[in-house]
Design an enzyme around this catalytic site. Structure first.
Site, PDB file in Angstrom:
ATOM      1  N   TYR A 151       0.852  -1.203   0.000  1.00 26.40           N
ATOM      2  CA  TYR A 151       0.000   0.000   0.000  1.00 26.40           C
ATOM      3  C   TYR A 151       0.888   1.254   0.000  1.00 26.40           C
ATOM      4  O   TYR A 151       0.533   2.302  -0.531  1.00 26.40           O
ATOM      5  CB  TYR A 151      -0.981  -0.020   1.193  1.00 26.40           C
ATOM      6  CG  TYR A 151      -2.162   0.906   1.000  1.00 26.40           C
ATOM      7  CD1 TYR A 151      -3.029   0.738  -0.075  1.00 26.40           C
ATOM      8  CD2 TYR A 151      -2.399   1.945   1.885  1.00 26.40           C
ATOM      9  CE1 TYR A 151      -4.113   1.592  -0.253  1.00 26.40           C
ATOM     10  CE2 TYR A 151      -3.472   2.801   1.715  1.00 26.40           C
ATOM     11  CZ  TYR A 151      -4.333   2.613   0.636  1.00 26.40           C
ATOM     12  OH  TYR A 151      -5.392   3.463   0.461  1.00 26.40           O
ATOM     13  N   LYS A 186      -3.038   8.488   2.943  1.00 23.43           N
ATOM     14  CA  LYS A 186      -4.266   8.300   3.758  1.00 23.43           C
ATOM     15  C   LYS A 186      -4.058   8.844   5.169  1.00 23.43           C
ATOM     16  O   LYS A 186      -5.014   9.352   5.787  1.00 23.43           O
ATOM     17  CB  LYS A 186      -4.690   6.832   3.802  1.00 23.43           C
ATOM     18  CG  LYS A 186      -5.230   6.274   2.484  1.00 23.43           C
ATOM     19  CD  LYS A 186      -6.503   6.955   2.013  1.00 23.43           C
ATOM     20  CE  LYS A 186      -7.160   6.184   0.877  1.00 23.43           C
ATOM     21  NZ  LYS A 186      -8.266   6.962   0.254  1.00 23.43           N
TER      22      LYS A 186
HETATM   23  P1  NAD Z   1     -12.963   3.274  -7.738  1.00 25.01           P
HETATM   24  O1  NAD Z   1     -11.896   3.004  -8.738  1.00 25.01           O
HETATM   25  O2  NAD Z   1     -14.317   2.826  -8.043  1.00 25.01           O
HETATM   26  O3  NAD Z   1     -12.980   4.808  -7.338  1.00 25.01           O
HETATM   27  C1  NAD Z   1     -11.843   5.620  -7.352  1.00 25.01           C
HETATM   28  C2  NAD Z   1     -12.253   6.896  -8.017  1.00 25.01           C
HETATM   29  O4  NAD Z   1     -11.182   7.833  -8.001  1.00 25.01           O
HETATM   30  C3  NAD Z   1     -12.648   6.716  -9.483  1.00 25.01           C
HETATM   31  O5  NAD Z   1     -13.966   7.168  -9.675  1.00 25.01           O
HETATM   32  C4  NAD Z   1     -11.674   7.594 -10.244  1.00 25.01           C
HETATM   33  O6  NAD Z   1     -12.272   8.217 -11.366  1.00 25.01           O
HETATM   34  C5  NAD Z   1     -11.335   8.606  -9.159  1.00 25.01           C
HETATM   35  N1  NAD Z   1     -10.119   9.374  -9.442  1.00 25.01           N
HETATM   36  C6  NAD Z   1      -8.826   8.973  -9.462  1.00 25.01           C
HETATM   37  N2  NAD Z   1      -8.019   9.981  -9.822  1.00 25.01           N
HETATM   38  C7  NAD Z   1      -8.825  11.069 -10.015  1.00 25.01           C
HETATM   39  C8  NAD Z   1      -8.606  12.417 -10.415  1.00 25.01           C
HETATM   40  N3  NAD Z   1      -7.375  12.877 -10.705  1.00 25.01           N
HETATM   41  N4  NAD Z   1      -9.668  13.254 -10.509  1.00 25.01           N
HETATM   42  C9  NAD Z   1     -10.914  12.803 -10.230  1.00 25.01           C
HETATM   43  N5  NAD Z   1     -11.189  11.545  -9.859  1.00 25.01           N
HETATM   44  C10 NAD Z   1     -10.155  10.693  -9.769  1.00 25.01           C
HETATM   45  O7  NAD Z   1     -12.422   2.583  -6.379  1.00 25.01           O
HETATM   46  P2  NAD Z   1     -12.963   2.605  -4.882  1.00 25.01           P
HETATM   47  O8  NAD Z   1     -12.357   1.413  -4.256  1.00 25.01           O
HETATM   48  O9  NAD Z   1     -14.416   2.794  -4.860  1.00 25.01           O
HETATM   49  O10 NAD Z   1     -12.214   3.876  -4.265  1.00 25.01           O
HETATM   50  C11 NAD Z   1     -12.889   4.969  -3.684  1.00 25.01           C
HETATM   51  C12 NAD Z   1     -12.229   5.409  -2.399  1.00 25.01           C
HETATM   52  O11 NAD Z   1     -12.342   4.371  -1.441  1.00 25.01           O
HETATM   53  C13 NAD Z   1     -10.730   5.726  -2.521  1.00 25.01           C
HETATM   54  O12 NAD Z   1     -10.432   6.849  -1.710  1.00 25.01           O
HETATM   55  C14 NAD Z   1     -10.093   4.501  -1.913  1.00 25.01           C
HETATM   56  O13 NAD Z   1      -8.824   4.774  -1.369  1.00 25.01           O
HETATM   57  C15 NAD Z   1     -11.091   4.184  -0.821  1.00 25.01           C
HETATM   58  N6  NAD Z   1     -11.015   2.840  -0.272  1.00 25.01           N
HETATM   59  C16 NAD Z   1     -11.080   1.744  -1.091  1.00 25.01           C
HETATM   60  C17 NAD Z   1     -10.993   0.468  -0.540  1.00 25.01           C
HETATM   61  C18 NAD Z   1     -11.031  -0.761  -1.414  1.00 25.01           C
HETATM   62  O14 NAD Z   1     -10.545  -1.808  -0.978  1.00 25.01           O
HETATM   63  N7  NAD Z   1     -11.598  -0.708  -2.600  1.00 25.01           N
HETATM   64  C19 NAD Z   1     -10.861   0.321   0.857  1.00 25.01           C
HETATM   65  C20 NAD Z   1     -10.825   1.467   1.654  1.00 25.01           C
HETATM   66  C21 NAD Z   1     -10.898   2.722   1.084  1.00 25.01           C
HETATM   67  O1  0WE Z   2      -6.986   3.011  -1.689  1.00 24.26           O
HETATM   68  C1  0WE Z   2      -6.960   1.951  -2.274  1.00 24.26           C
HETATM   69  C2  0WE Z   2      -6.412   1.856  -3.683  1.00 24.26           C
HETATM   70  C3  0WE Z   2      -6.181   3.193  -4.307  1.00 24.26           C
HETATM   71  C4  0WE Z   2      -5.385   3.179  -5.576  1.00 24.26           C
HETATM   72  C5  0WE Z   2      -5.419   2.155  -6.504  1.00 24.26           C
HETATM   73  C6  0WE Z   2      -4.660   2.238  -7.668  1.00 24.26           C
HETATM   74  C7  0WE Z   2      -4.614   1.142  -8.684  1.00 24.26           C
HETATM   75  C8  0WE Z   2      -4.231   1.639 -10.057  1.00 24.26           C
HETATM   76  C9  0WE Z   2      -4.573   4.264  -5.810  1.00 24.26           C
HETATM   77  N1  0WE Z   2      -3.820   4.368  -6.932  1.00 24.26           N
HETATM   78  C10 0WE Z   2      -3.870   3.392  -7.852  1.00 24.26           C
HETATM   79  N2  0WE Z   2      -3.099   3.542  -8.971  1.00 24.26           N
HETATM   80  C11 0WE Z   2      -3.196   2.723 -10.035  1.00 24.26           C
HETATM   81  O2  0WE Z   2      -2.465   2.882 -11.034  1.00 24.26           O
HETATM   82  N3  0WE Z   2      -7.388   0.819  -1.616  1.00 24.26           N
HETATM   83  C12 0WE Z   2      -7.723   0.917  -0.212  1.00 24.26           C
HETATM   84  C13 0WE Z   2      -7.452  -0.533  -2.236  1.00 24.26           C
HETATM   85  C14 0WE Z   2      -6.147  -1.209  -1.990  1.00 24.26           C
HETATM   86  O3  0WE Z   2      -5.077  -0.953  -2.769  1.00 24.26           O
HETATM   87  C15 0WE Z   2      -4.017  -1.690  -2.252  1.00 24.26           C
HETATM   88  C16 0WE Z   2      -4.440  -2.400  -1.138  1.00 24.26           C
HETATM   89  C17 0WE Z   2      -5.811  -2.090  -0.949  1.00 24.26           C
HETATM   90  C18 0WE Z   2      -6.709  -2.585   0.133  1.00 24.26           C
HETATM   91  C19 0WE Z   2      -2.701  -1.753  -2.691  1.00 24.26           C
HETATM   92  C20 0WE Z   2      -1.807  -2.578  -2.001  1.00 24.26           C
HETATM   93  C21 0WE Z   2      -2.216  -3.276  -0.889  1.00 24.26           C
HETATM   94  C22 0WE Z   2      -3.541  -3.197  -0.435  1.00 24.26           C
END
Ligand code: NAD
Ligand code: 0WE
Length: 260
Positions: A157, A164
């Site tokens: 991560y 974060k």
């Molecule tokens: P997702 O890919 O559906 O959403 C991520 C969003 O970020 C997308 O809509 C993308 O368009 C947007 N984004 C990225 N760069 C951008 C930019 N420059 N301008 C505008 N938008 C931009 O994935 P998600 O998992 O729903 O992620 C949403 C949030 O939840 C993130 O903050 C992520 O860190 C957080 N989160 C995700 C998880 C997980 O496991 N999926 C867990 C905890 C927190």
């Molecule tokens: O916040 C996230 C992921 C956010 C994210 C994902 C990507 C993938 C594609 C940010 N930047 C990028 N850039 C890319 O090019 N999460 C909480 C999901 C997540 O991501 C991980 C996790 C978990 C959980 C990455 C490594 C280990 C655990």
């Protein structure tokens, strides 16, 4: 009557029907909120428009959060439809792909550190700054999405965890700044969920199964469960809560060791 009846909400971060933002939009729509959405780029436009329509919304605006002029434009567009704004949901994170793999010290550069912090943390402040006047004095609420990597060193991560941590501190400073004008600021820290943002991560599947083995509820969380808590946090039911990070992770963060 739904617990978000009459609330006007901007949702930033919708990309697919697996997005956490989609779980949040559906919960808020069910509870009576009026929604507006942004899409990151032209490629996502029609998909976001279709999902907006399912929430009875025809307000969609392009927004790349790295662009100040687009951030300003979102609120001038919203002003054409609404006379005020009650909530902003920030569900955005990004770090360059190569930063999220392997040894943290080796993988992190000045450049990917800056990008991760700009897109994943500063953008929340930027939205609060640009939306401030529309939200003033309405018992408004800002909500962002965090992850446990803010407070624990989680393999791969990497710089996203540092971003974060910045985002969670940002929640506290924004809550202190905006509280006097009635605006609350909180985060939901979600457990791992398969979305576009996690799809490309090495061994994400094995992370999901380790998380569910360790979590007290012995499963992973859904976007619907995150959506329900997000809607509550943005509603007047949470009127006494600000500056808080609420875990929605089936209890994973409180467990000491996977059960045998
Ligand atoms: P997702 O890919 O559906 O959403 C991520 C969003 O970020 C997308 O809509 C993308 O368009 C947007 N984004 C990225 N760069 C951008 C930019 N420059 N301008 C505008 N938008 C931009 O994935 P998600 O998992 O729903 O992620 C949403 C949030 O939840 C993130 O903050 C992520 O860190 C957080 N989160 C995700 C998880 C997980 O496991 N999926 C867990 C905890 C927190
Ligand atoms: O916040 C996230 C992921 C956010 C994210 C994902 C990507 C993938 C594609 C940010 N930047 C990028 N850039 C890319 O090019 N999460 C909480 C999901 C997540 O991501 C991980 C996790 C978990 C959980 C990455 C490594 C280990 C655990």
């Amino acid at each position: 009557m739904g617990f978000m009846q009459g609330k006007k909400v901007l949702i930033v971060g919708l990309a697919s029907n697996r997005s956490i933002a989609w779980g949040i939009a559906q919960a808020m729509h069910r509870e009576g909120a009026e929604l507006a959405f942004t899409y990151q780029n032209e490629k996502l436009k029609s998909r976001v428009e279709d999902m907006a329509a399912k929430c009875d919304s025809n307000i969609t605006v392009e927004l790349d959060v790295s662009r100040d002029e687009q951030i300003i434009n979102v609120f001038s567009e919203l002003g054409k439809h609404w006379d005020g704004l009650d909530c902003i949901v920030h569900s955005v994170a990004f770090a360059p792909r190569e930063a999220l793999d392997g040894d943290y010290v080796d993988a992190t550069t000045r450049e990917n550190f800056a990008v991760a912090h700009d897109i994943s943390s500063y953008s929340f402040t930027a939205l609060a700054k640009a939306g401030r006047d529309m939200m003033k004095g309405r018992n408004g609420a800002l909500l962002t999405l965090s992850y446990l990597g803010a407070v624990r060193a989680i393999p791969n991560y990497n710089v996203m965890g540092v971003a974060k941590a910045s985002l969670e501190a940002n929640v506290r400073y924004m809550a202190a700044a905006l509280g006097p004008e009635g605006t609350r600021v909180n985060a939901v820290s979600a457990g791992p969920i398969k979305t576009l943002a996690s799809a490309g991560i090495n061994n994400f599947k094995s992370m999901l199964s380790k998380a569910s083995d360790t979590a007290p509820l012995r499963r992973n969380v859904s976007i619907e469960e995150v959506g329900n808590v997000a809607a509550f946090m943005c509603s007047d039911l949470a009127s006494g809560v600000t500056g808080e990070i609420t875990y929605v992770d089936c209890g994973y963060n409180i467990a000491g060791l996977a059960a045998g």
